[in-house]
Design a protein around this motif. Structure first.
Motif, short mmCIF file in Angstrom:
data_model
loop_
_atom_site.label_atom_id
_atom_site.label_comp_id
_atom_site.label_asym_id
_atom_site.label_seq_id
_atom_site.Cartn_x
_atom_site.Cartn_y
_atom_site.Cartn_z
N ILE A 10 94.51 47.14 28.34
CA ILE A 10 93.20 47.78 28.30
C ILE A 10 92.12 46.78 28.71
CG2 ILE A 10 91.46 48.76 26.75
CD1 ILE A 10 93.79 50.12 25.27
N ALA A 11 92.20 45.55 28.22
CA ALA A 11 91.22 44.52 28.58
C ALA A 11 91.27 44.22 30.08
CB ALA A 11 91.45 43.25 27.77
N PHE A 12 92.46 44.16 30.64
CA PHE A 12 92.62 43.90 32.07
C PHE A 12 92.03 45.05 32.89
CE2 PHE A 12 95.21 44.12 35.99
CZ PHE A 12 94.86 42.89 36.54
N ALA A 13 92.30 46.29 32.49
CA ALA A 13 91.77 47.46 33.20
C ALA A 13 90.24 47.49 33.12
CB ALA A 13 92.36 48.74 32.63
N ALA A 14 89.69 47.18 31.95
CA ALA A 14 88.23 47.16 31.80
C ALA A 14 87.60 46.09 32.68
CB ALA A 14 87.87 46.93 30.34
N THR A 15 88.24 44.92 32.77
CA THR A 15 87.74 43.84 33.62
C THR A 15 87.72 44.25 35.08
OG1 THR A 15 88.62 42.22 32.05
CG2 THR A 15 88.04 41.41 34.25
N ILE A 16 88.74 44.92 35.53
CA ILE A 16 88.81 45.37 36.92
C ILE A 16 87.74 46.42 37.19
CG2 ILE A 16 90.23 46.66 38.57
CD1 ILE A 16 92.63 45.15 37.53
N LEU A 17 87.55 47.37 36.27
CA LEU A 17 86.52 48.40 36.45
C LEU A 17 85.13 47.79 36.52
CD1 LEU A 17 87.80 51.27 34.15
CD2 LEU A 17 87.71 51.23 36.64
N VAL A 18 84.84 46.84 35.66
CA VAL A 18 83.53 46.20 35.68
C VAL A 18 83.34 45.42 36.97
CG1 VAL A 18 82.13 44.40 34.57
CG2 VAL A 18 83.29 46.13 33.18
N ALA A 19 84.36 44.73 37.41
CA ALA A 19 84.25 43.94 38.64
C ALA A 19 84.05 44.83 39.86
CB ALA A 19 85.50 43.08 38.82
N CYS A 20 84.68 45.99 39.90
CA CYS A 20 84.53 46.90 41.03
C CYS A 20 83.16 47.57 41.04
CB CYS A 20 85.62 47.97 40.99
SG CYS A 20 87.26 47.33 41.31
N ASN A 21 82.54 47.74 39.90
CA ASN A 21 81.29 48.46 39.79
C ASN A 21 80.07 47.57 40.04
OD1 ASN A 21 79.72 50.68 39.37
ND2 ASN A 21 79.64 50.42 37.15
N THR A 22 80.24 46.27 40.08
CA THR A 22 79.13 45.35 40.23
C THR A 22 78.68 45.29 41.69
OG1 THR A 22 80.02 44.04 38.42
CG2 THR A 22 78.37 42.99 39.81
N LEU A 23 77.36 45.45 41.89
CA LEU A 23 76.81 45.36 43.24
C LEU A 23 76.48 43.91 43.56
CD1 LEU A 23 74.27 48.33 43.24
CD2 LEU A 23 76.50 48.25 44.33
N THR A 24 76.69 43.54 44.80
CA THR A 24 76.28 42.21 45.23
C THR A 24 74.76 42.21 45.41
OG1 THR A 24 76.50 42.71 47.57
CG2 THR A 24 78.47 41.88 46.43
N THR A 25 74.21 41.04 45.56
CA THR A 25 72.77 40.92 45.74
C THR A 25 72.32 41.63 47.01
OG1 THR A 25 72.86 38.79 44.62
CG2 THR A 25 70.89 39.26 45.87
N ALA A 26 73.09 41.51 48.06
CA ALA A 26 72.75 42.17 49.33
C ALA A 26 72.79 43.68 49.19
CB ALA A 26 73.69 41.71 50.43
N GLU A 27 73.81 44.20 48.50
CA GLU A 27 73.91 45.64 48.30
C GLU A 27 72.76 46.17 47.45
OE1 GLU A 27 78.78 46.19 48.45
OE2 GLU A 27 77.80 45.69 46.56
N ARG A 28 72.40 45.41 46.43
CA ARG A 28 71.28 45.81 45.57
C ARG A 28 69.97 45.80 46.36
NH1 ARG A 28 71.86 42.21 41.67
NH2 ARG A 28 73.49 43.44 40.71
N ALA A 29 69.77 44.79 47.19
CA ALA A 29 68.56 44.70 48.01
C ALA A 29 68.50 45.85 49.01
CB ALA A 29 68.51 43.37 48.74
N GLU A 30 69.64 46.22 49.59
CA GLU A 30 69.69 47.34 50.53
C GLU A 30 69.37 48.66 49.83
OE1 GLU A 30 72.94 49.64 53.37
OE2 GLU A 30 73.37 47.62 52.67
N ARG A 31 69.92 48.85 48.63
CA ARG A 31 69.65 50.06 47.86
C ARG A 31 68.17 50.15 47.49
NH1 ARG A 31 71.72 49.81 42.07
NH2 ARG A 31 69.88 48.51 42.04
N ASP A 32 67.58 49.03 47.06
CA ASP A 32 66.16 49.01 46.70
C ASP A 32 65.27 49.27 47.91
OD1 ASP A 32 66.99 48.46 44.15
OD2 ASP A 32 66.45 46.33 44.20
N ALA A 33 65.66 48.76 49.07
CA ALA A 33 64.88 48.99 50.30
C ALA A 33 64.93 50.47 50.69
CB ALA A 33 65.41 48.12 51.42
N LYS A 34 66.10 51.09 50.58
CA LYS A 34 66.21 52.52 50.89
C LYS A 34 65.36 53.36 49.94
CE LYS A 34 70.80 52.60 52.99
NZ LYS A 34 72.20 53.05 52.84
#
Length: 164
Positions: A10-34
């Protein structure tokens, strides 16, 4: 031992889900610009809606708004569906229209500040009262609204612009 393997899985699955859901700085900047571009486009068209989340009466505590209250600008028309708590000075029996009406905008002024926020001032005459709405709209779509009335105490709201 089986219990520890289950917890580890369960801990391993939660870690993978959190890691996949995190936006990079560039992705966050692109979303904010849109988002900022969508906000600016809606303001330029003078066709936008703000869903109200909080209200701040001048006398009393802040209140979370549970219903679908909103403020909408459609060109030269204002659709106001806002809750009101506060003192009323001279209103019709039963409260009148209050902050719930559709009326033409008599004065509209918009200015963009140096930090990117847009400040809008508009006047509305709804046959019962003359109201001045002041909106401060951020690039994220978050909005602060102050409403001054000639017959009621001033009240403020906060909400989020609905983007298409």
């Amino acid at each position: 031992m089986k219990k520890y393997k289950g917890i580890l899985a369960i801990a391993f699955a939660a870690t993978i889900l959190v890691a996949c859901n995190t936006l990079t700085t560039a992705e966050r900047a692109e979303r904010d610009a849109k988002t900022a571009m969508a906000v600016e486009a809606a303001l330029n068209e003078r066709h936008y809606m703000v869903e109200i989340e909080w209200m701040y009466p001048i006398s009393g505590r802040a209140r979370y708004v549970l219903s679908d209250f909103m403020l909408e600008v459609r060109g030269d028309t204002l659709l106001s569906y806002l809750p009101y708590f506060g003192r009323a000075y001279d209103v019709p029996y039963g409260g009148g229209k209050g902050m719930n009406f559709v009326a033409p905008i008599t004065h509209y002024q918009s200015a963009k500040s140096s930090n990117g926020t847009t400040e809008i001032s508009m006047m509305v005459d709804n046959d019962e009262d003359i109201l001045q709405y002041r909106l401060k709209i951020f690039n994220s779509g978050k909005t602060n609204i102050d409403v001054e009335s000639q017959k009621r105490e001033t009240i403020s709201y906060s909400g989020t612009m609905v983007l298409k």
